[in-house]
Design a protein around this motif. Structure first.
Motif, PDB file in Angstrom:
ATOM      1  N   PRO A   1       1.516  12.005   4.421  1.00  0.00           N
ATOM      2  CA  PRO A   1       2.804  11.331   4.190  1.00  0.00           C
ATOM      3  C   PRO A   1       3.667  11.366   5.455  1.00  0.00           C
ATOM      4  O   PRO A   1       4.322  12.361   5.748  1.00  0.00           O
ATOM      5  N   VAL A   2       3.634  10.281   6.200  1.00  0.00           N
ATOM      6  CA  VAL A   2       4.323  10.211   7.496  1.00  0.00           C
ATOM      7  C   VAL A   2       5.815  10.024   7.258  1.00  0.00           C
ATOM      8  O   VAL A   2       6.224   9.084   6.570  1.00  0.00           O
ATOM      9  N   PRO A   3       6.661  10.880   7.832  1.00  0.00           N
ATOM     10  CA  PRO A   3       8.090  10.828   7.485  1.00  0.00           C
ATOM     11  C   PRO A   3       8.795   9.551   7.930  1.00  0.00           C
ATOM     12  O   PRO A   3       9.825   9.207   7.359  1.00  0.00           O
ATOM     13  N   LEU A   4       8.262   8.840   8.894  1.00  0.00           N
ATOM     14  CA  LEU A   4       8.897   7.599   9.319  1.00  0.00           C
ATOM     15  C   LEU A   4       8.836   6.533   8.236  1.00  0.00           C
ATOM     16  O   LEU A   4       9.817   5.832   7.995  1.00  0.00           O
TER      17      LEU A   4
ATOM     18  N   VAL B   1      -3.873   2.875  -2.697  1.00  0.00           N
ATOM     19  CA  VAL B   1      -3.522   4.121  -2.021  1.00  0.00           C
ATOM     20  C   VAL B   1      -4.496   4.310  -0.857  1.00  0.00           C
ATOM     21  O   VAL B   1      -5.702   4.484  -1.067  1.00  0.00           O
ATOM     22  N   VAL B   2      -3.987   4.257   0.376  1.00  0.00           N
ATOM     23  CA  VAL B   2      -4.840   4.303   1.566  1.00  0.00           C
ATOM     24  C   VAL B   2      -4.874   5.722   2.111  1.00  0.00           C
ATOM     25  O   VAL B   2      -3.859   6.246   2.596  1.00  0.00           O
ATOM     26  N   THR B   3      -6.039   6.351   2.016  1.00  0.00           N
ATOM     27  CA  THR B   3      -6.286   7.669   2.611  1.00  0.00           C
ATOM     28  C   THR B   3      -7.456   7.507   3.574  1.00  0.00           C
ATOM     29  O   THR B   3      -7.899   6.401   3.853  1.00  0.00           O
TER      30      THR B   3
ATOM     31  N   SER C   1       0.829  -1.200   0.000  1.00  0.00           N
ATOM     32  CA  SER C   1       0.000   0.000   0.000  1.00  0.00           C
ATOM     33  C   SER C   1       0.865   1.252   0.000  1.00  0.00           C
ATOM     34  O   SER C   1       1.974   1.252   0.541  1.00  0.00           O
ATOM     35  N   ALA C   2       0.349   2.296  -0.592  1.00  0.00           N
ATOM     36  CA  ALA C   2       0.845   3.644  -0.342  1.00  0.00           C
ATOM     37  C   ALA C   2      -0.014   4.171   0.805  1.00  0.00           C
ATOM     38  O   ALA C   2      -1.165   4.565   0.604  1.00  0.00           O
ATOM     39  N   TYR C   3       0.524   4.099   2.005  1.00  0.00           N
ATOM     40  CA  TYR C   3      -0.282   4.274   3.221  1.00  0.00           C
ATOM     41  C   TYR C   3      -0.206   5.712   3.704  1.00  0.00           C
ATOM     42  O   TYR C   3       0.851   6.190   4.126  1.00  0.00           O
ATOM     43  N   PHE C   4      -1.357   6.418   3.655  1.00  0.00           N
ATOM     44  CA  PHE C   4      -1.417   7.823   4.056  1.00  0.00           C
ATOM     45  C   PHE C   4      -2.412   8.049   5.181  1.00  0.00           C
ATOM     46  O   PHE C   4      -2.915   9.160   5.340  1.00  0.00           O
ATOM     47  N   ALA C   5      -2.721   7.011   5.957  1.00  0.00           N
ATOM     48  CA  ALA C   5      -3.713   7.133   7.022  1.00  0.00           C
ATOM     49  C   ALA C   5      -3.088   7.101   8.408  1.00  0.00           C
ATOM     50  O   ALA C   5      -3.759   6.795   9.396  1.00  0.00           O
ATOM     51  N   GLY C   6      -1.806   7.440   8.504  1.00  0.00           N
ATOM     52  CA  GLY C   6      -1.149   7.455   9.810  1.00  0.00           C
ATOM     53  C   GLY C   6      -1.677   8.529  10.735  1.00  0.00           C
ATOM     54  O   GLY C   6      -1.441   8.482  11.944  1.00  0.00           O
TER      55      GLY C   6
END
Length: 413
Positions: free
Chosen positions: A388-391, A374-376, A34-39
């Motif tokens: 976009p979580v920097p970790l 793509v997870v939003t 996934s392109a994970y953007f739900a952090g």
């Protein structure tokens, strides 16, 4: 649009710490992860969590009650292992910081002490787009004090807060705002608002759910009276993870402050004397109530170790680069499409979240996930949040997200 090859090269030069985390498999699209953007809603699981949590379970199985003193990490003082890292994360003294309970429970425990309406000074000031739990909490506090919530709770646009405090601050008992707004991603000016609230004679508290682990904080220096935050968003400690609380040093030992108490509210040295009255320490730990849940604390400790190792300054710098790149890509597809970025353009006024106003946000978020991996997340009726979580997020993730948006949102006629 910038190319996939350019995104890959940026990841080579600025890789982040993706290998420390489990990345969920993609539900759809051409890439396995996934392109994970739900952090900003739920952070990803650190790979180290499983082994460290199993070690606690093994100690429980092996030792039973003796684990309180004989476990590899003894349970009785376990919460103290989290104090230093949590304090460093939010820019506080260890004596001002404790990990306990959940976010809204902590806010209620703190408001018991710090929301003291009297005379004409009764109002609670929150932002108009406050997270619903905060809104429910302050309204219930108003009712608890026999006040009418609709007139006691004042909801303002974030741009109106300083003016209101300057002109009507004498009516405000408590300012309670989100450090980073959950809906728009705006980073509020915490030191300026704190100073303005105090100048008006109000108590100032902060909900840092979207700020802790996202932006640098200096709570001790900025001087709010209290703050609370959760650990399941940017802190990656798991669903419903334990929260944190801060009470400024100047309030420690103040016997005039009302406070709910329990076994862990009394000083550690005399706790097992089983005395009928507590002897609260002159630290934030006086606000603790219950025996710390070790199995729930273990993932928080693991996560805080990651932040201690990498440091918020380095993560903030990568956040600025990564979110700026996402913004540049969005600007390439915005002309002619019904998309509006709600988050402030100035990097210093935001965390790592960009909120987009789009038609039919829920369906768009679903299609991004099932068609492109793509997870939003969506907030009704028309906001999609991309963080976009920097970790663990990558430039390639950002490229994938923008390409997917371009495919799903047609240009306006």
């Amino acid at each position: 649009m910038s190319t996939e090859d350019q995104a890959r090269k940026l990841d080579e030069s600025d890789p982040g710490h993706r290998s420390l985390f489990h990345i969920p498999p993609a539900e759809g699209g051409e890439y396995p992860e996934s392109a994970y953007f739900a952090g900003n809603s739920l952070g990803l699981q650190p790979r180290a969590v499983r082994a460290e949590l199993v070690a606690e379970l093994d100690d429980w199985a092996r030792l039973g009650v003796e684990g309180h003193l004989a476990a590899n990490r003894p349970w009785l003082p376990y919460h103290a292992q989290l104090t230093g890292p949590a304090a460093r994360l939010v820019g506080a003294l260890p004596s001002e910081t404790v990990v306990m309970n959940s976010l809204t429970v902590n806010l209620h425990l703190l408001m018991v002490s710090f929301y003291r309406p009297a005379g004409d000074r009764t109002r609670i000031l929150i932002e108009d787009s406050a997270f619903p739990s905060d809104s429910y909490a302050v309204r219930s506090q108003a009712r608890y004090h026999g006040l009418e919530p609709d007139t006691t709770v004042v909801r303002l646009d974030t741009g109106e807060i300083l003016d209101f405090l300057a002109t009507q601050g004498e009516t405000v008992a408590l300012v309670l705002l989100g450090g980073v707004n959950y809906l728009t991603g705006e980073l509020l000016d915490i030191p300026a608002i704190t100073a303005a609230g105090h100048a008006a004679g109000a108590v100032v508290g902060w909900d840092l759910a979207h700020a802790a682990g996202n932006v640098p904080l200096r709570l001790h220096d900025w001087g709010p009276d209290f703050a609370a935050w959760c650990s399941y968003k940017y802190l990656n400690a798991g669903p419903g993870a334990l929260a944190g609380a801060f009470v400024h040093q100047r309030h420690h030992g103040n016997k005039e402050l009302p406070r709910f108490e329990g076994w862990w509210s009394t000083e550690e040295a005399t706790r097992f004397e089983m005395a009928p009255s507590s002897r609260p320490p002159s630290t934030v730990e006086a606000w603790q109530v219950s025996n710390p849940p070790v199995l729930a604390m273990s993932p928080v400790r693991t996560s805080l170790e990651i932040f201690d190792q990498i440091g918020i300054p380095a993560l903030r710098e990568r956040s600025l680069r990564l979110t700026g790149y996402l913004e540049e890509l969005l600007d390439e597809i915005l002309p002619g499409r019904p998309i509006t970025v709600l988050t402030p353009r100035e990097p210093a006024r935001r965390g790592c979240q960009l909120s987009l106003r789009v038609p039919d946000a829920e369906d768009l978020s679903r299609r991004l996930r099932v068609e492109s991996g793509v997870v939003t997340d969506a907030r009704k009726p028309d906001v999609v949040r991309i963080a976009p979580v920097p970790l663990y997020s990558s430039y390639h993730d950002c490229w994938r997200a923008v390409r997917a948006l371009a495919a799903l949102i047609p240009e306006e006629a």
